[in-house]
Enzyme design. Structure first.
Site, PDB file in Angstrom:
ATOM      1  N   HIS A  23       0.859  -1.195   0.000  1.00  0.00           N
ATOM      2  CA  HIS A  23       0.000   0.000   0.000  1.00  0.00           C
ATOM      3  C   HIS A  23       0.893   1.243   0.000  1.00  0.00           C
ATOM      4  O   HIS A  23       0.778   2.082   0.902  1.00  0.00           O
ATOM      5  CB  HIS A  23      -0.930   0.038   1.231  1.00  0.00           C
ATOM      6  CG  HIS A  23      -2.107  -0.891   1.129  1.00  0.00           C
ATOM      7  ND1 HIS A  23      -2.834  -1.304   2.223  1.00  0.00           N
ATOM      8  CD2 HIS A  23      -2.696  -1.471   0.057  1.00  0.00           C
ATOM      9  CE1 HIS A  23      -3.813  -2.106   1.825  1.00  0.00           C
ATOM     10  NE2 HIS A  23      -3.752  -2.221   0.526  1.00  0.00           N
ATOM     11  N   HIS A  79     -11.342  -9.829  -5.955  1.00  0.00           N
ATOM     12  CA  HIS A  79     -11.083  -8.487  -5.413  1.00  0.00           C
ATOM     13  C   HIS A  79     -10.233  -7.734  -6.441  1.00  0.00           C
ATOM     14  O   HIS A  79      -9.291  -8.297  -6.996  1.00  0.00           O
ATOM     15  CB  HIS A  79     -10.331  -8.694  -4.090  1.00  0.00           C
ATOM     16  CG  HIS A  79      -9.809  -7.485  -3.391  1.00  0.00           C
ATOM     17  ND1 HIS A  79     -10.425  -6.265  -3.414  1.00  0.00           N
ATOM     18  CD2 HIS A  79      -8.720  -7.327  -2.589  1.00  0.00           C
ATOM     19  CE1 HIS A  79      -9.735  -5.414  -2.672  1.00  0.00           C
ATOM     20  NE2 HIS A  79      -8.688  -6.036  -2.166  1.00  0.00           N
ATOM     21  N   GLU A  81      -8.199  -5.118  -6.124  1.00  0.00           N
ATOM     22  CA  GLU A  81      -6.977  -4.395  -5.750  1.00  0.00           C
ATOM     23  C   GLU A  81      -5.792  -4.949  -6.565  1.00  0.00           C
ATOM     24  O   GLU A  81      -5.719  -6.145  -6.847  1.00  0.00           O
ATOM     25  CB  GLU A  81      -6.720  -4.508  -4.231  1.00  0.00           C
ATOM     26  CG  GLU A  81      -5.760  -3.426  -3.770  1.00  0.00           C
ATOM     27  CD  GLU A  81      -5.757  -3.165  -2.256  1.00  0.00           C
ATOM     28  OE1 GLU A  81      -6.357  -3.937  -1.501  1.00  0.00           O
ATOM     29  OE2 GLU A  81      -5.107  -2.175  -1.867  1.00  0.00           O
ATOM     30  N   ASP A  83      -2.811  -5.902  -6.193  1.00  0.00           N
ATOM     31  CA  ASP A  83      -1.975  -7.052  -5.819  1.00  0.00           C
ATOM     32  C   ASP A  83      -2.598  -8.374  -6.269  1.00  0.00           C
ATOM     33  O   ASP A  83      -1.901  -9.383  -6.377  1.00  0.00           O
ATOM     34  CB  ASP A  83      -1.676  -7.070  -4.303  1.00  0.00           C
ATOM     35  CG  ASP A  83      -2.887  -6.876  -3.430  1.00  0.00           C
ATOM     36  OD1 ASP A  83      -3.819  -6.177  -3.851  1.00  0.00           O
ATOM     37  OD2 ASP A  83      -2.903  -7.418  -2.318  1.00  0.00           O
ATOM     38  N   HIS A 147     -11.756  -6.247   2.572  1.00  0.00           N
ATOM     39  CA  HIS A 147     -11.733  -4.927   3.144  1.00  0.00           C
ATOM     40  C   HIS A 147     -12.115  -3.827   2.140  1.00  0.00           C
ATOM     41  O   HIS A 147     -12.043  -2.639   2.468  1.00  0.00           O
ATOM     42  CB  HIS A 147     -10.320  -4.631   3.683  1.00  0.00           C
ATOM     43  CG  HIS A 147      -9.266  -4.534   2.594  1.00  0.00           C
ATOM     44  ND1 HIS A 147      -8.505  -3.415   2.405  1.00  0.00           N
ATOM     45  CD2 HIS A 147      -8.908  -5.378   1.590  1.00  0.00           C
ATOM     46  CE1 HIS A 147      -7.689  -3.583   1.376  1.00  0.00           C
ATOM     47  NE2 HIS A 147      -7.915  -4.771   0.865  1.00  0.00           N
ATOM     48  N   ASP A 166      -8.347 -11.608   0.676  1.00  0.00           N
ATOM     49  CA  ASP A 166      -7.557 -10.971   1.742  1.00  0.00           C
ATOM     50  C   ASP A 166      -7.905 -11.496   3.142  1.00  0.00           C
ATOM     51  O   ASP A 166      -7.026 -11.580   4.018  1.00  0.00           O
ATOM     52  CB  ASP A 166      -7.776  -9.452   1.730  1.00  0.00           C
ATOM     53  CG  ASP A 166      -6.997  -8.760   0.620  1.00  0.00           C
ATOM     54  OD1 ASP A 166      -5.941  -9.272   0.221  1.00  0.00           O
ATOM     55  OD2 ASP A 166      -7.441  -7.689   0.169  1.00  0.00           O
ATOM     56  N   TYR A 194      -1.913  -7.951  10.332  1.00  0.00           N
ATOM     57  CA  TYR A 194      -2.769  -7.768   9.158  1.00  0.00           C
ATOM     58  C   TYR A 194      -4.176  -7.353   9.590  1.00  0.00           C
ATOM     59  O   TYR A 194      -4.770  -6.421   9.040  1.00  0.00           O
ATOM     60  CB  TYR A 194      -2.811  -9.080   8.366  1.00  0.00           C
ATOM     61  CG  TYR A 194      -3.396  -8.953   6.983  1.00  0.00           C
ATOM     62  CD1 TYR A 194      -2.594  -8.612   5.900  1.00  0.00           C
ATOM     63  CD2 TYR A 194      -4.740  -9.185   6.750  1.00  0.00           C
ATOM     64  CE1 TYR A 194      -3.125  -8.504   4.628  1.00  0.00           C
ATOM     65  CE2 TYR A 194      -5.280  -9.074   5.482  1.00  0.00           C
ATOM     66  CZ  TYR A 194      -4.466  -8.737   4.423  1.00  0.00           C
ATOM     67  OH  TYR A 194      -4.990  -8.621   3.165  1.00  0.00           O
ATOM     68  N   HIS A 227      -2.986 -14.093   0.632  1.00  0.00           N
ATOM     69  CA  HIS A 227      -1.668 -13.704   1.144  1.00  0.00           C
ATOM     70  C   HIS A 227      -1.261 -14.687   2.233  1.00  0.00           C
ATOM     71  O   HIS A 227      -2.041 -14.949   3.163  1.00  0.00           O
ATOM     72  CB  HIS A 227      -1.686 -12.317   1.789  1.00  0.00           C
ATOM     73  CG  HIS A 227      -2.012 -11.194   0.856  1.00  0.00           C
ATOM     74  ND1 HIS A 227      -1.176 -10.810  -0.170  1.00  0.00           N
ATOM     75  CD2 HIS A 227      -3.065 -10.342   0.807  1.00  0.00           C
ATOM     76  CE1 HIS A 227      -1.718  -9.776  -0.808  1.00  0.00           C
ATOM     77  NE2 HIS A 227      -2.857  -9.480  -0.237  1.00  0.00           N
TER      78      HIS A 227
HETATM   79 FE1  FEO Z   1      -6.905  -5.837  -0.753  1.00  0.00          FE
HETATM   80 FE2  FEO Z   1      -4.458  -8.100  -0.981  1.00  0.00          FE
HETATM   81  O1  FEO Z   1      -5.498  -6.684  -1.551  1.00  0.00           O
END
Ligand code: FEO
Length: 398
Positions: A23, A79, A81, A83, A147, A166, A194, A227
């Site tokens: 981030h 998701h 995002e 990553d 999230h 996530d 996390y 992750h």
């Molecule tokens: Fe919300 Fe691992 O990205």
């Protein structure tokens, strides 16, 4: 290289050994990370998520070594995002018509980021399913605000695997992939960090979602996160932990967080720690200088704390920038059910405590009336008076 998860399900992600921040610079990475993507090879072949953009060539190349990309029937993006979706443009260049299954919000985030409205989007909501043959199907579960508004999980029937994205993850480069192979101390430290730094603001959504999943009465044997670890041994232990963490979590800990210019505020911080040790030997106390200690680690300590004491010298009629910046982050994380006290030193005008109090109240803390305000360098006699503040802090946190 793909790695077997169970039956016809494989990990095809990226172990990101060298990652040091996430981030931007908002999240420190101390034990590497991973972006987990998965390949399901039933009658239909399904790819679940991709990896971060800088690894796109490696990701697509690795996939090509495993299968003919044209064999991929469906892509699920849990998701948007970057990553997890960052390699999607490179993949879609190869297989442009492949259907993408995602939430309606993910369609928005993917289109907003990659500008390909022509992609074959199929938006799904909780309870929608996709038949993938051999008697198995994918069932989608929206995970709104876990999230991002676009977050989703996907459940594979038959193998009882929840691809949670996530949720339940950690930034941890776990080469062995599975929780029963992990270094337990790193696993739990990173899982808590996390949660504290990413999911804590959404705890009320976590509680509701966990109840909803429980009411779905589905057997979950494996939680395949995006992750860090894949939870396969006692997989529900992390779900139980999330239920605990989402419920105004605290341990018997008080954390003292401060910065100092010439040592006066530091002196008070150390004295409060001594007071607390004498007044309550069972309470774990930590003293952290906000200018020197990693901000995310401090947040994990706040997460564990029943109370915090925050100190700053008065500088230019306000507080020192290191503490001010950190308090801004604190407000973002929306801690609940915690107590705070303020302390500081000053030479001239002395507005520091007032500013600290306002910011901590704004961040959702119950700030005690007692405070410590030292003019110039506190002497022995002054420091004897800090006991009243420490007592008040302990009492309020009971
Ligand atoms: Fe919300 Fe691992 O990205």
């Amino acid at each position: 290289m793909k790695k077997l998860v169970k039956n016809n399900v494989y990990w095809v992600g990226k172990i990101d050994w060298e990652l040091t921040e996430f981030h931007g610079s908002e999240y420190s990475i101390n034990n590497g990370s991973s972006q987990n993507a998965y390949l399901i090879q039933e009658e239909k072949t399904v790819l679940i998520d991709t990896v971060w953009g800088p690894h796109k060539d490696e990701f697509v190349e690795n996939l090509k070594n495993e299968i003919d990309l044209n064999e991929i029937d469906y892509i699920v993006i849990n998701h948007g995002e970057p990553d997890h979706s960052g390699s999607l443009p490179a993949l879609m260049k190869e297989i442009p018509n492949t259907p993408i299954y995602c939430s309606a919000n993910a369609k928005k985030s993917l289109t907003g980021q990659y500008h390909h409205p022509e992609w074959n989007f199929n938006t799904v909501k909780t309870g929608d399913s996709l038949d993938i043959g051999n008697g198995k199907k994918l069932v989608f579960v929206e995970m709104k605000m876990l999230h991002w508004p676009d977050s989703m999980a996907t459940y594979l029937t038959g193998d009882n695997i929840l691809f949670s994205n996530d949720a339940f993850g950690q930034h941890y480069a776990l080469n062995e992939l599975f929780n029963d192979k992990a270094d337990e101390s790193i696993l739990w430290e990173e899982a808590m960090k996390y949660y504290a730094n990413i999911l804590n603001p959404f705890s009320s959504f976590v509680t509701k979602k966990l109840e909803e999943i429980q009411n779905m009465n589905i057997q979950i044997d494996i939680i395949a996160t995006s992750h860090g670890t894949i939870w396969r041994e006692n997989s529900m232990q992390i779900v139980k932990k999330y239920a605990e963490w989402a419920n105004e979590y605290k341990e018997n800990q008080i954390t003292i967080i401060y910065d100092s210019m010439w040592g006066a505020t530091q002196k008070i911080a150390h004295k409060i720690a001594m007071d607390l040790r004498d007044l309550s030997p069972d309470t774990r106390v930590k003293v952290l200088n906000v200018a020197d200690v990693d901000k995310n680690d401090i947040m994990t300590e706040v997460f564990k704390s029943k109370a915090i004491a925050v100190g700053s010298p008065t500088v230019g009629r306000t507080i020192i920038t290191s503490v001010a910046g950190w308090l801004h982050f604190l407000e973002e994380l929306k801690f609940k059910g915690k107590v705070a006290g303020v302390f500081g030193s000053y030479g001239w005008s002395g507005e520091g405590n007032k500013v600290l109090r306002k910011k901590l109240e704004g961040a959702g803390f119950k700030v005690i009336d007692a405070e410590i305000k030292a003019m110039w360098m506190p002497d022995r006699e002054f420091l004897e008076s800090t006991v009243d503040f420490s007592k008040a802090l302990l009492n309020a946190a009971k």
